[in-house]
Design a protein around this motif. Structure first.
Motif, PDB file in Angstrom:
ATOM      1  N   ILE B 197       0.845  -1.211   0.000  1.00  0.00           N
ATOM      2  CA  ILE B 197       0.000   0.000   0.000  1.00  0.00           C
ATOM      3  C   ILE B 197       0.876   1.255   0.000  1.00  0.00           C
ATOM      4  CG2 ILE B 197      -1.671   1.344   1.371  1.00  0.00           C
ATOM      5  CD1 ILE B 197      -2.948  -1.262   2.253  1.00  0.00           C
ATOM      6  N   LEU B 200       1.539   3.180  -3.208  1.00  0.00           N
ATOM      7  CA  LEU B 200       0.425   3.777  -3.935  1.00  0.00           C
ATOM      8  C   LEU B 200       0.818   5.065  -4.655  1.00  0.00           C
ATOM      9  CD1 LEU B 200      -2.614   3.366  -4.495  1.00  0.00           C
ATOM     10  CD2 LEU B 200      -3.087   4.808  -2.513  1.00  0.00           C
ATOM     11  N   ARG B 205      -2.353   3.056  -8.406  1.00  0.00           N
ATOM     12  CA  ARG B 205      -3.319   2.106  -7.870  1.00  0.00           C
ATOM     13  C   ARG B 205      -3.285   0.743  -8.577  1.00  0.00           C
ATOM     14  NH1 ARG B 205      -9.111   3.367  -5.665  1.00  0.00           N
ATOM     15  NH2 ARG B 205     -10.051   1.311  -5.779  1.00  0.00           N
ATOM     16  N   VAL B 208      -0.465  -1.398  -7.421  1.00  0.00           N
ATOM     17  CA  VAL B 208      -0.677  -1.882  -6.057  1.00  0.00           C
ATOM     18  C   VAL B 208      -1.622  -3.082  -6.060  1.00  0.00           C
ATOM     19  CG1 VAL B 208      -1.830  -1.290  -3.880  1.00  0.00           C
ATOM     20  CG2 VAL B 208      -0.108   0.262  -4.854  1.00  0.00           C
ATOM     21  N   GLU B 238      -9.444  -2.472  -1.767  1.00  0.00           N
ATOM     22  CA  GLU B 238      -9.760  -1.408  -2.731  1.00  0.00           C
ATOM     23  C   GLU B 238     -10.776  -0.424  -2.164  1.00  0.00           C
ATOM     24  OE1 GLU B 238      -9.913  -1.845  -7.102  1.00  0.00           O
ATOM     25  OE2 GLU B 238      -9.960  -3.998  -6.678  1.00  0.00           O
ATOM     26  N   LEU B 241      -8.817   1.919  -0.298  1.00  0.00           N
ATOM     27  CA  LEU B 241      -8.078   2.846  -1.164  1.00  0.00           C
ATOM     28  C   LEU B 241      -9.005   3.917  -1.734  1.00  0.00           C
ATOM     29  CD1 LEU B 241      -5.657   0.432  -3.098  1.00  0.00           C
ATOM     30  CD2 LEU B 241      -5.243   1.705  -0.987  1.00  0.00           C
ATOM     31  N   ASP B 242     -10.251   3.554  -1.989  1.00  0.00           N
ATOM     32  CA  ASP B 242     -11.238   4.543  -2.445  1.00  0.00           C
ATOM     33  C   ASP B 242     -11.367   5.679  -1.436  1.00  0.00           C
ATOM     34  OD1 ASP B 242     -11.811   3.123  -4.713  1.00  0.00           O
ATOM     35  OD2 ASP B 242     -13.521   2.059  -3.855  1.00  0.00           O
ATOM     36  N   ALA B 244      -9.167   6.604   0.793  1.00  0.00           N
ATOM     37  CA  ALA B 244      -7.929   7.384   0.911  1.00  0.00           C
ATOM     38  C   ALA B 244      -7.836   8.452  -0.177  1.00  0.00           C
ATOM     39  CB  ALA B 244      -6.720   6.459   0.858  1.00  0.00           C
ATOM     40  N   SER B 245      -8.570   8.274  -1.276  1.00  0.00           N
ATOM     41  CA  SER B 245      -8.478   9.276  -2.345  1.00  0.00           C
ATOM     42  C   SER B 245      -9.546  10.368  -2.197  1.00  0.00           C
ATOM     43  CB  SER B 245      -8.606   8.583  -3.699  1.00  0.00           C
ATOM     44  OG  SER B 245      -9.899   8.029  -3.825  1.00  0.00           O
ATOM     45  N   GLN B 251     -12.367  11.653   4.643  1.00  0.00           N
ATOM     46  CA  GLN B 251     -11.635  10.396   4.859  1.00  0.00           C
ATOM     47  C   GLN B 251     -11.993   9.723   6.179  1.00  0.00           C
ATOM     48  OE1 GLN B 251      -7.473  10.133   4.000  1.00  0.00           O
ATOM     49  NE2 GLN B 251      -7.569  11.611   2.339  1.00  0.00           N
ATOM     50  N   THR B 294      -3.207   6.687   3.375  1.00  0.00           N
ATOM     51  CA  THR B 294      -2.301   5.740   2.700  1.00  0.00           C
ATOM     52  C   THR B 294      -0.867   5.830   3.224  1.00  0.00           C
ATOM     53  OG1 THR B 294      -1.744   7.308   0.951  1.00  0.00           O
ATOM     54  CG2 THR B 294      -3.638   5.862   0.577  1.00  0.00           C
TER      55      THR B 294
END
Lengths: 480, 480
Positions: B197, B200, B205, B208, B238, B241-242, B244-245, B251, B294
């Motif tokens: 991770i 990233l 992405r 990763v 995932e 990760l969604d 984190a963006s 967040q 992340t």
């Protein structure tokens, strides 16, 4: 195979290597302050900072013919890529290496360097295997102005850090070289004779004369081997020692009478006269420097003027700042000679002197204000206070430990040595007020009285003031 | 046996070890200036200076079960008294050793330390085996105020040295620990998942996700082995990760929706909220800090909040200032845990950034005035000028090299980069005057014109002024 469970439990003893040490904050604050002043002083005199690598090729430090034994006299080892290397034991060789490797360097190169050096000496009181050193040198010139600048720098450095009573005594190796020639001793014995003369101050004249001859027995009963010089030769050396004990304005005149026919001595005498003239022009007072023909210096590489510095109020410290001219050192690295002159001081001994002379006091804290946390809901307000103080240039911290107990927080401030604590709970905040406790005064008072209640309540220990006057109140009391 | 004559002639090559370097004056002046500012800043925040020994017992650095191989991964060797020792590769272990060995130390201990560390990494551009490090830590507390103070210190340090556009991004290891638990992967695989991770930002992405699964082929065609996680597990990662963006204020809300049922994640989320509140109270602007889920950090010993700092104008520098909370490290030395939190910056990379951003300029000289020697009979008068200048706080030197040639003396001043030269011969002295040459302006003009005669005579390059106005004249032009 190691039992995994036992292995996991094995603890490492938290210790430092023999001859090594940590510098705790109190010492480090004082040391950094002193070093900053030394740097400022030498930069005012145009010396340039250089930092050389801590590890060097073994041959750089020891010359091309080193072996395993000489390597183990340093912190030397075979490192990555199977290369022999060692930690530097001083800076002068690295300076020579730097100059030799930088052919475009502007000369003379006036450089200063401070940092650690490492030696495998037997550790003892005040003697460490890792120690700090501060060097000033001017390389690439034979001009005696450089020698005078080095002496002037030593005087100014000591003066600027606050040491007023000291004496830089200087001589010239060439005069002694001429003495050897004059007496008619073999030149090979020269270094031995100088080594014995060097003991004059510590051991006294009688001991020196015995060591030049048959030898002597010291106080502990140990035999010290003599050089076995002939009586006639010793008598001639004694005539020189007579001169060295004269008043300083007489020394050069009489040395010239004795050794003036020996060319190398004459050169040395003239060098000292020249340096003395430069020092006078620089207004370096006679009280801080003096010619002393018995100064020799231990290191073999000096070729001309040499000097030592003693603190008049701490003679037991011995020479604390010494050096001289070395005109052959860079030769290890290249055919061409690069002459140089320099001096070296040990900041740790210097700091010890400043503390002993009470010129510097140890402060253990950097914060002057501890903002305590009485009520965690008020954290934004405490943090706001810290921020305001820092922005006003008042070093401060918020208590960031785990206890909510105010007494323990104050105790922390006391232990670190923070002078003031800010205390505020809901009552104070609601009244637009804040309490300032003078921890330093409290500690002072606690030493003076045994009545705890009394000093706790004394007005000058604790004051409640309007919140909006807090920063100015503390600024006025903490920034000189 | 070596031929003695040949041996004597053997010269040592003036070189430094691979991965080592010297810091020439220009760099060292700038570096010292920056480090002084960093020290002032952290002392304003109540951090205390500590210096630990450079060499440590091998077991201190490597734990009790080190062997020859692990020793050779450091600059390690068997030293005096047959003891295994090594040069430190960072400061945190020494700090832990110091705290463990000083049971009366006031906690929390807010310490900073800077100095050299040594690593046997493969040297490369900007990567050295001896390098400087500047650490700040607060040990002996689990209070998240300490974490906020560390972040605030990083922000203030960067701000005070003049870097305005940077971002400290922080997260909490506990959130990711909870993710591993939530996804249902074996805890042993946790570090591997985090390591992937962590890529990233650099790899993107897609890379990763491939690495979490079957693996991938990188641009150079090298195969990178995947972790071989099941598709269902990867899909859950995932979803993280969604989050984190997302925008930063979203967040934590979304992370709580996803992982709020996992206790350890919830703790991590709350820790980040708390730190964020403290930062707001300290007025640490949102533009310089941001939560970024992340952020992982490479080192294994972090247990809670972690952070990295990137320079917005030099993203290619990567993270320049990073750290986090480590609550188990001191445990190597004693049963009792001493929690801590800290951050570390590399002054050399920081200095490179200051130079790249043109915040700092390299000056190669400390003297601002070179007093030339035109007539050696006048030396007392030249020395008098130098003395007056120094006493007035104007850094100066007298030319102390061997040449009498004035042009060569000026050339020296030019080469070192000294801004002004004082020139005086008998004519000037007799007229009570002295000439000041503006070497810096001359160098500037020389770049602008090819007509040498023209700039040599230009009025602003050289001025003859009354001798008794000299010090004030130069003071006004050299002291800001």
């Amino acid at each position: 195979m190691v039992n995994q469970k036992k292995a996991k439990q094995k603890r490492v003893k938290p210790q430092v290597l023999k001859g090594f040490r940590d510098y705790p904050p109190g010492e480090q604050i004082a040391r950094a302050k002193m070093i900053r002043k030394l740097c400022e002083t030498v930069e005012l005199m145009g010396f340039l900072p250089l930092q050389t690598a801590s590890l060097e090729f073994a041959e750089t430090l020891l010359g091309p013919h080193y072996n395993e034994d000489s390597l183990s006299e340093l912190f030397g080892f075979t490192g990555p890529d199977n290369v022999d290397m060692a930690l530097r034991y001083e800076f002068t060789v690295s300076l020579a290496r730097y100059v030799a490797g930088n052919s475009t360097l502007a000369l003379p190169f006036r450089r200063y360097q401070y940092g650690n050096a490492w030696r495998v000496d037997k550790p003892g009181p005040g003697r460490f295997r890792e120690f700090m050193q501060f060097d000033i040198d001017i390389v690439g010139t034979q001009n005696l102005l450089a020698d005078a600048e080095i002496i002037a720098a030593m005087v100014t450095m000591l003066d600027h850090i606050g040491i007023k009573r000291f004496k830089v005594r200087f001589s010239d190796r060439k005069i002694l070289n001429g003495l050897i020639e004059y007496v008619g001793i073999s030149l090979d014995q020269g270094p031995d004779v100088m080594r014995v003369i060097d003991k004059l101050e510590k051991q006294g004249r009688e001991a020196v004369i015995k060591e030049l001859g048959p030898g002597r027995t010291d106080k502990s009963g140990d035999k010290i081997k003599g050089l076995g010089l002939k009586t006639a030769h010793i008598e001639q050396i004694e005539r020189f020692l007579d001169i060295a004990s004269l008043a300083k304005d007489q020394q050069l005149v009489k040395a010239e009478e004795l050794l003036g026919d020996v060319e190398v001595s004459r050169t040395g005498i003239n060098e000292l006269r020249e340096i003395q003239d430069y020092l006078s022009a620089m207004n370096i007072s006679d009280s801080s420097t003096a010619i002393d023909l018995t100064i020799v210096r231990g290191l073999g590489y000096y070729t001309g003027p040499v000097w030592e510095t003693t603190l008049l109020d701490l003679p037991e410290y011995g020479s604390i700042f010494s050096g001289g001219r070395y005109d052959n050192l860079v030769g290890r690295f290249q055919g061409q000679q690069v002459p140089g002159v320099g001096s070296s001081v040990g900041p740790d001994r210097l700091l010890a002197a400043l503390l002993a002379l009470q010129i510097l006091e140890v402060t253990t804290a950097t914060s002057v204000v501890l903002v305590t946390v009485m009520d965690r809901d008020r954290l934004p307000q405490y943090l706001q206070i810290v921020r305001e103080l820092r922005e006003a240039g008042v070093p401060s911290e918020i208590y960031s430990g785990d206890t909510k107990n105010l007494t323990k927080q104050i105790k922390y401030g006391d232990k670190v040595g923070i002078p003031f604590a800010v205390i505020a709970g809901s009552d104070e905040f609601d009244a637009g007020a804040v309490t300032v406790k003078n921890l330093a005064a409290g500690r002072q008072k606690a030493r003076e009285t045994t009545k705890r209640e009394e000093w706790l309540k004394a007005e000058d220990i604790q004051e409640t003031i309007p919140r909006d006057t807090l920063v100015e109140y503390l600024r006025a009391r903490t920034i000189p």
